[in-house]
Design an enzyme around this catalytic site. Sequence first.
Site, PDB file in Angstrom:
ATOM      1  N   HIS A 163       0.843  -1.194   0.000  1.00 46.01           N
ATOM      2  CA  HIS A 163       0.000   0.000   0.000  1.00 46.01           C
ATOM      3  C   HIS A 163       0.880   1.247   0.000  1.00 46.01           C
ATOM      4  CE1 HIS A 163      -4.033  -1.807   1.603  1.00 46.01           C
ATOM      5  NE2 HIS A 163      -3.530  -2.479   0.591  1.00 46.01           N
ATOM      6  N   TYR A 180       3.135   6.773   9.884  1.00 43.11           N
ATOM      7  CA  TYR A 180       2.370   5.585   9.501  1.00 43.11           C
ATOM      8  C   TYR A 180       3.277   4.513   8.908  1.00 43.11           C
ATOM      9  CZ  TYR A 180      -1.830   2.989   8.266  1.00 43.11           C
ATOM     10  OH  TYR A 180      -2.801   2.024   8.203  1.00 43.11           O
ATOM     11  N   LYS A 226      -0.085   0.309  14.994  1.00 45.51           N
ATOM     12  CA  LYS A 226       1.257   0.283  15.588  1.00 45.51           C
ATOM     13  C   LYS A 226       1.497  -0.880  16.545  1.00 45.51           C
ATOM     14  CE  LYS A 226       2.648   3.686  13.361  1.00 45.51           C
ATOM     15  NZ  LYS A 226       3.328   3.252  12.153  1.00 45.51           N
ATOM     16  N   PRO A 282      -5.606   0.755  18.129  1.00 41.82           N
ATOM     17  CA  PRO A 282      -5.302   0.216  16.801  1.00 41.82           C
ATOM     18  C   PRO A 282      -5.383   1.234  15.669  1.00 41.82           C
ATOM     19  CG  PRO A 282      -7.485  -0.473  17.516  1.00 41.82           C
ATOM     20  CD  PRO A 282      -6.857   0.211  18.683  1.00 41.82           C
ATOM     21  N   TYR A 297      -9.877   5.192   6.479  1.00 41.53           N
ATOM     22  CA  TYR A 297     -10.135   5.645   7.843  1.00 41.53           C
ATOM     23  C   TYR A 297     -11.219   6.702   7.761  1.00 41.53           C
ATOM     24  CZ  TYR A 297      -5.840   3.344   9.439  1.00 41.53           C
ATOM     25  OH  TYR A 297      -4.869   2.416   9.749  1.00 41.53           O
TER      26      TYR A 297
END
Length: 389
Positions: free
Chosen positions: A72, A384, A296, A292, A200
Amino acid sequence: MRTQVAIVGGGPSGLLLSHLLHRNGIDTIVLERKTKEYVLSRIRAGVLETGFVDLMREAKVADRMDKECMIHDGTVISYGNSQFRIDFKELTGSHVVVYGQTEVTRDLYEARDAMDGKIVFNTEGVTIHDADTVTPYVTYNVSGAEHRIDCDFVAGCDGFHGVSRNTIPLSVRREYEKLYPFGWLGILSETPPVHDELIYSGSDRGFALCSMRNQNLSRYYIQCPLSDTPSDWTDAAFWQELKRRIPEEFAEKLISGPSIEKSIAPLRSFVTEPMRWGRLFLCGDAAHIVPPTGAKGLNTAASDVHYLNNGLLQFYQEGNSEGIDRYSEKALARIWKAERFSWAATKLLHNFPDQNAFDLKIQQADVDFLSDNREARSVFAQNYVGLPY
């Protein structure tokens, strides 16, 4: 029995540490309180940072991951019906890998079996003794018979509810915790992902996440009250609520199906300090928990493994204790940055019970700033894909 490093906990962090040490000639024994089948049945996250992927390759257990993973280069963030993409590749030159934690664990078990690594399952009453001396040992029971392992070091990779953290006296350790007033209801379904990257999504009904394990296995979450139970939610009710919380573009093409797993996870931020006491070292969830939202959990465990593995190699190969002496300091410096990012991402997109109209406007402004500002997106992307070790 005698070994150089006794590892308490047969999840991915304990297995990875064991395998890395084994490849460098350092003997380990892993103790796991459940069966292998139980460990492999646990459903966990599947977004891997670059650093974790590199560790798998260093351990020579990355072949299947490299063949089957999904790369990704970015992620989608939505708020209401507005959405934008954070381009990891453009902003950092890197990416994340989607490969289920269950598959990571399976690969590590197979590698340990192939190298005749010692793993003891179904252990009960594990107790760590004399960790503050140079002669620690571990006792445990299997089928009613007591066993003892003498060792040089103990690595506590046994999770939040394990014995390792509680072995460190309260007079020595300090714990920091934040509990969130909601959980995540998650389902696993044998359906194609609604999008080729994670989504998200914040909305006036609460948070939602669209994720996946592979092209035919999807993982979806919605924010829910802590008082809810999985049985409160039929599959139909879940899909209906998910569609309400994600942009219409994705809701219209979402393919639903029967859930093959459904659970609710409470959210917490937690850190214990220090992560070393004498010859006992804490790794992963034994020392820290993150919500979550920032993906991480497994990745922070991997950074612990990196620091501890390097420190132990330095000790055994060079006779130098600097790496293990600074283990807690190095690990915690990175952990707190991951805690900050996970907390901030959670705050950005979830509904909190005590939010007022001003708070909601600030939340919207935070999302808008992230959308409009390249530097803000760059900071998000750096965190990220994973900060350097």
